[in-house]
Design a protein around this motif. Structure first.
Motif, PDB file in Angstrom:
ATOM      1  N   MET A   1       7.040  -9.910  -9.347  1.00 17.08           N
ATOM      2  CA  MET A   1       5.770 -10.378  -8.787  1.00 17.08           C
ATOM      3  C   MET A   1       4.722  -9.273  -8.898  1.00 17.08           C
ATOM      4  O   MET A   1       5.016  -8.113  -8.614  1.00 17.08           O
ATOM      5  CB  MET A   1       5.953 -10.763  -7.304  1.00 17.08           C
ATOM      6  N   THR A   2       3.524  -9.625  -9.269  1.00 19.61           N
ATOM      7  CA  THR A   2       2.526  -8.609  -9.560  1.00 19.61           C
ATOM      8  C   THR A   2       2.071  -7.851  -8.329  1.00 19.61           C
ATOM      9  O   THR A   2       1.565  -6.748  -8.434  1.00 19.61           O
ATOM     10  CB  THR A   2       1.296  -9.269 -10.209  1.00 19.61           C
ATOM     11  N   GLU A   3       2.263  -8.405  -7.128  1.00 18.30           N
ATOM     12  CA  GLU A   3       1.773  -7.723  -5.948  1.00 18.30           C
ATOM     13  C   GLU A   3       2.663  -6.554  -5.552  1.00 18.30           C
ATOM     14  O   GLU A   3       2.235  -5.676  -4.824  1.00 18.30           O
ATOM     15  CB  GLU A   3       1.676  -8.696  -4.775  1.00 18.30           C
ATOM     16  N   GLN A   4       3.903  -6.510  -6.011  1.00 15.45           N
ATOM     17  CA  GLN A   4       4.818  -5.474  -5.581  1.00 15.45           C
ATOM     18  C   GLN A   4       4.621  -4.237  -6.446  1.00 15.45           C
ATOM     19  O   GLN A   4       5.331  -3.992  -7.392  1.00 15.45           O
ATOM     20  CB  GLN A   4       6.261  -5.970  -5.661  1.00 15.45           C
ATOM     21  N   GLN A   5       3.612  -3.418  -6.072  1.00 13.57           N
ATOM     22  CA  GLN A   5       3.238  -2.281  -6.885  1.00 13.57           C
ATOM     23  C   GLN A   5       3.582  -0.952  -6.239  1.00 13.57           C
ATOM     24  O   GLN A   5       3.298   0.087  -6.788  1.00 13.57           O
ATOM     25  CB  GLN A   5       1.725  -2.327  -7.153  1.00 13.57           C
ATOM     26  N   GLY A   6       4.156  -0.945  -5.054  1.00  6.47           N
ATOM     27  CA  GLY A   6       4.494   0.308  -4.384  1.00  6.47           C
ATOM     28  C   GLY A   6       3.684   0.472  -3.114  1.00  6.47           C
ATOM     29  O   GLY A   6       2.639  -0.113  -2.925  1.00  6.47           O
ATOM     30  N   THR A   7       4.158   1.322  -2.232  1.00 11.32           N
ATOM     31  CA  THR A   7       3.537   1.524  -0.943  1.00 11.32           C
ATOM     32  C   THR A   7       2.266   2.340  -1.080  1.00 11.32           C
ATOM     33  O   THR A   7       2.275   3.412  -1.668  1.00 11.32           O
ATOM     34  CB  THR A   7       4.500   2.262   0.000  1.00 11.32           C
ATOM     35  N   PRO A   8       1.119   1.881  -0.541  1.00 15.16           N
ATOM     36  CA  PRO A   8      -0.088   2.678  -0.598  1.00 15.16           C
ATOM     37  C   PRO A   8       0.033   3.907   0.282  1.00 15.16           C
ATOM     38  O   PRO A   8       0.552   3.836   1.397  1.00 15.16           O
ATOM     39  CB  PRO A   8      -1.178   1.724  -0.082  1.00 15.16           C
ATOM     40  N   ASP A   9      -0.450   5.055  -0.201  1.00 14.31           N
ATOM     41  CA  ASP A   9      -0.409   6.300   0.551  1.00 14.31           C
ATOM     42  C   ASP A   9      -1.822   6.748   0.853  1.00 14.31           C
ATOM     43  O   ASP A   9      -2.718   6.642   0.027  1.00 14.31           O
ATOM     44  CB  ASP A   9       0.289   7.407  -0.250  1.00 14.31           C
ATOM     45  N   GLN A  10      -2.042   7.273   2.065  1.00 11.81           N
ATOM     46  CA  GLN A  10      -3.344   7.786   2.428  1.00 11.81           C
ATOM     47  C   GLN A  10      -3.250   9.282   2.623  1.00 11.81           C
ATOM     48  O   GLN A  10      -2.185   9.836   2.870  1.00 11.81           O
ATOM     49  CB  GLN A  10      -3.861   7.115   3.702  1.00 11.81           C
ATOM     50  N   LEU A  11      -4.404   9.963   2.529  1.00 14.75           N
ATOM     51  CA  LEU A  11      -4.458  11.395   2.689  1.00 14.75           C
ATOM     52  C   LEU A  11      -4.981  11.737   4.066  1.00 14.75           C
ATOM     53  O   LEU A  11      -5.819  11.032   4.612  1.00 14.75           O
ATOM     54  CB  LEU A  11      -5.381  12.007   1.623  1.00 14.75           C
ATOM     55  N   PRO A  12      -4.527  12.849   4.686  1.00 11.86           N
ATOM     56  CA  PRO A  12      -4.969  13.195   6.039  1.00 11.86           C
ATOM     57  C   PRO A  12      -6.441  13.533   6.090  1.00 11.86           C
ATOM     58  O   PRO A  12      -6.970  14.206   5.205  1.00 11.86           O
ATOM     59  CB  PRO A  12      -4.105  14.409   6.403  1.00 11.86           C
ATOM     60  N   ALA A  13      -7.105  13.065   7.138  1.00  8.74           N
ATOM     61  CA  ALA A  13      -8.511  13.399   7.327  1.00  8.74           C
ATOM     62  C   ALA A  13      -8.636  14.793   7.916  1.00  8.74           C
ATOM     63  O   ALA A  13      -7.730  15.309   8.563  1.00  8.74           O
ATOM     64  CB  ALA A  13      -9.185  12.370   8.247  1.00  8.74           C
ATOM     65  N   GLU A  14      -9.816  15.384   7.743  1.00 10.70           N
ATOM     66  CA  GLU A  14     -10.029  16.725   8.241  1.00 10.70           C
ATOM     67  C   GLU A  14     -10.200  16.753   9.752  1.00 10.70           C
ATOM     68  O   GLU A  14      -9.876  17.721  10.406  1.00 10.70           O
ATOM     69  CB  GLU A  14     -11.278  17.324   7.580  1.00 10.70           C
ATOM     70  N   LYS A  15     -10.755  15.686  10.321  1.00 11.01           N
ATOM     71  CA  LYS A  15     -11.031  15.701  11.747  1.00 11.01           C
ATOM     72  C   LYS A  15     -10.993  14.276  12.259  1.00 11.01           C
ATOM     73  O   LYS A  15     -11.026  13.314  11.523  1.00 11.01           O
ATOM     74  CB  LYS A  15     -12.405  16.320  12.026  1.00 11.01           C
ATOM     75  N   GLY A  16     -10.959  14.137  13.597  1.00 10.26           N
ATOM     76  CA  GLY A  16     -10.989  12.812  14.182  1.00 10.26           C
ATOM     77  C   GLY A  16     -10.692  12.863  15.661  1.00 10.26           C
ATOM     78  O   GLY A  16     -10.063  13.793  16.158  1.00 10.26           O
ATOM     79  N   GLN A  17     -11.157  11.879  16.389  1.00  5.51           N
ATOM     80  CA  GLN A  17     -10.904  11.781  17.803  1.00  5.51           C
ATOM     81  C   GLN A  17     -10.522  10.356  18.121  1.00  5.51           C
ATOM     82  O   GLN A  17     -11.129   9.420  17.640  1.00  5.51           O
ATOM     83  CB  GLN A  17     -12.156  12.174  18.607  1.00  5.51           C
ATOM     84  N   GLY A  18      -9.498  10.199  18.952  1.00  7.18           N
ATOM     85  CA  GLY A  18      -9.093   8.861  19.342  1.00  7.18           C
ATOM     86  C   GLY A  18      -9.930   8.349  20.487  1.00  7.18           C
ATOM     87  O   GLY A  18     -10.802   9.033  21.005  1.00  7.18           O
TER      88      GLY A  18
ATOM     89  N   SER B   1      -1.355  -2.600  -1.803  1.00  7.26           N
ATOM     90  CA  SER B   1      -0.518  -2.605  -3.006  1.00  7.26           C
ATOM     91  C   SER B   1      -0.707  -3.887  -3.803  1.00  7.26           C
ATOM     92  O   SER B   1       0.002  -4.142  -4.760  1.00  7.26           O
ATOM     93  CB  SER B   1       0.962  -2.453  -2.624  1.00  7.26           C
ATOM     94  N   CYS B   2      -1.674  -4.692  -3.402  1.00  8.43           N
ATOM     95  CA  CYS B   2      -1.928  -5.990  -4.040  1.00  8.43           C
ATOM     96  C   CYS B   2      -3.100  -5.873  -5.007  1.00  8.43           C
ATOM     97  O   CYS B   2      -4.231  -5.598  -4.594  1.00  8.43           O
ATOM     98  CB  CYS B   2      -2.221  -7.049  -2.976  1.00  8.43           C
ATOM     99  N   GLN B   3      -2.843  -6.072  -6.292  1.00  5.19           N
ATOM    100  CA  GLN B   3      -3.892  -5.952  -7.283  1.00  5.19           C
ATOM    101  C   GLN B   3      -4.822  -7.165  -7.324  1.00  5.19           C
ATOM    102  O   GLN B   3      -5.925  -7.079  -7.858  1.00  5.19           O
ATOM    103  CB  GLN B   3      -3.280  -5.743  -8.671  1.00  5.19           C
ATOM    104  N   SER B   4      -4.378  -8.279  -6.773  1.00  5.53           N
ATOM    105  CA  SER B   4      -5.178  -9.497  -6.865  1.00  5.53           C
ATOM    106  C   SER B   4      -6.278  -9.555  -5.818  1.00  5.53           C
ATOM    107  O   SER B   4      -7.209 -10.339  -5.941  1.00  5.53           O
ATOM    108  CB  SER B   4      -4.272 -10.729  -6.723  1.00  5.53           C
TER     109      SER B   4
END
Length: 211
Positions: free
Chosen positions: A1-18, A91-94
């Motif tokens: 299936m074309t949607e199964q392309q792998g887990t998306p990874d994000q990069l850590p942000a420099e700063k942030g407050q909850g 991970s969904c190209q569509s």
């Protein structure tokens, strides 16, 4: 299936407050180039402010982005971090367009989710407590999930194992039918917790350093 392309990874942000004052930035081109728009609340039509969204920086959150205007279409969970291109939030190209945003409610650091085989909380039941489940099959539960109860915490479910495919958000509450979480079929094969920096300072999908 074309949607199964792998887990998306994000990069850590420099700063942030909850907590209060959560902010995010959208940029018109990939790799944080082009017009930059900073937002601190829900936005029904981000395309009024920028012609397209090519990358996103979440300084605090979490948020959910939507494919369509007015919080419609496919959902994309965005926790604290940097998303330089579309493949880092899906991970969904569509379907990867971001047109509207709103904050996610994370009312507790604890997480408990009940999944049910049939609508109306009937049939087989699976309870998940303070854990992420990359494959429901591996835990002895089939991929048919027709109703759910988010007892505590906020969760995101995926149509495929390994956190791939379409995303569905489960905030605190009862979901008697799969239409209640925006699905067209009762299919979920993996689930994970949505983290908030109030309890989880590093966010969620941020990879640990090798040091």
């Amino acid at each position: 299936m074309t949607e199964q392309q792998g887990t998306p990874d994000q990069l850590p942000a420099e700063k942030g407050q909850g907590g209060a004052g959560a902010t995010y930035k959208v940029l018109s081109f990939e790799n944080f180039r082009g017009k930059r728009v900073e937002l601190s609340g829900e936005c029904k039509d981000v395309l009024e402010k920028t012609p397209r969204v090519g990358s996103v920086i979440v300084e605090s959150g979490p948020w959910v982005g939507f494919e369509c205007l007015g919080f419609g279409g496919e959902q994309f969970v965005l926790e604290k971090g940097e998303y330089p291109r579309w493949s880092t939030w899906t991970s969904c190209q569509s379907s990867y367009i971001l047109s509207s945003f709103k904050p996610l409610k994370v009312e507790s650091g604890d997480h408990k989710l009940h999944l049910f085989e049939n609508a109306g909380f009937e049939g087989r039941k699976m309870e998940i407590v303070d854990d992420d489940v990359p494959s429901l099959w591996a835990h002895g539960f089939q991929d048919r999930v027709a109703s759910a109860k988010a007892i505590s915490g906020t969760w995101v479910g995926y149509t495929y194992p390994g956190y791939r495919g379409r995303q569905y958000v489960f905030e605190h509450g009862d979901f008697k039918h799969w239409n209640a979480w925006g699905a067209t079929a009762p299919q979920i094969q993996s689930v994970r917790r949505v983290r908030d920096m109030q309890w989880h300072k590093r966010g969620s999908n941020i990879k640990p350093s090798s040091e």
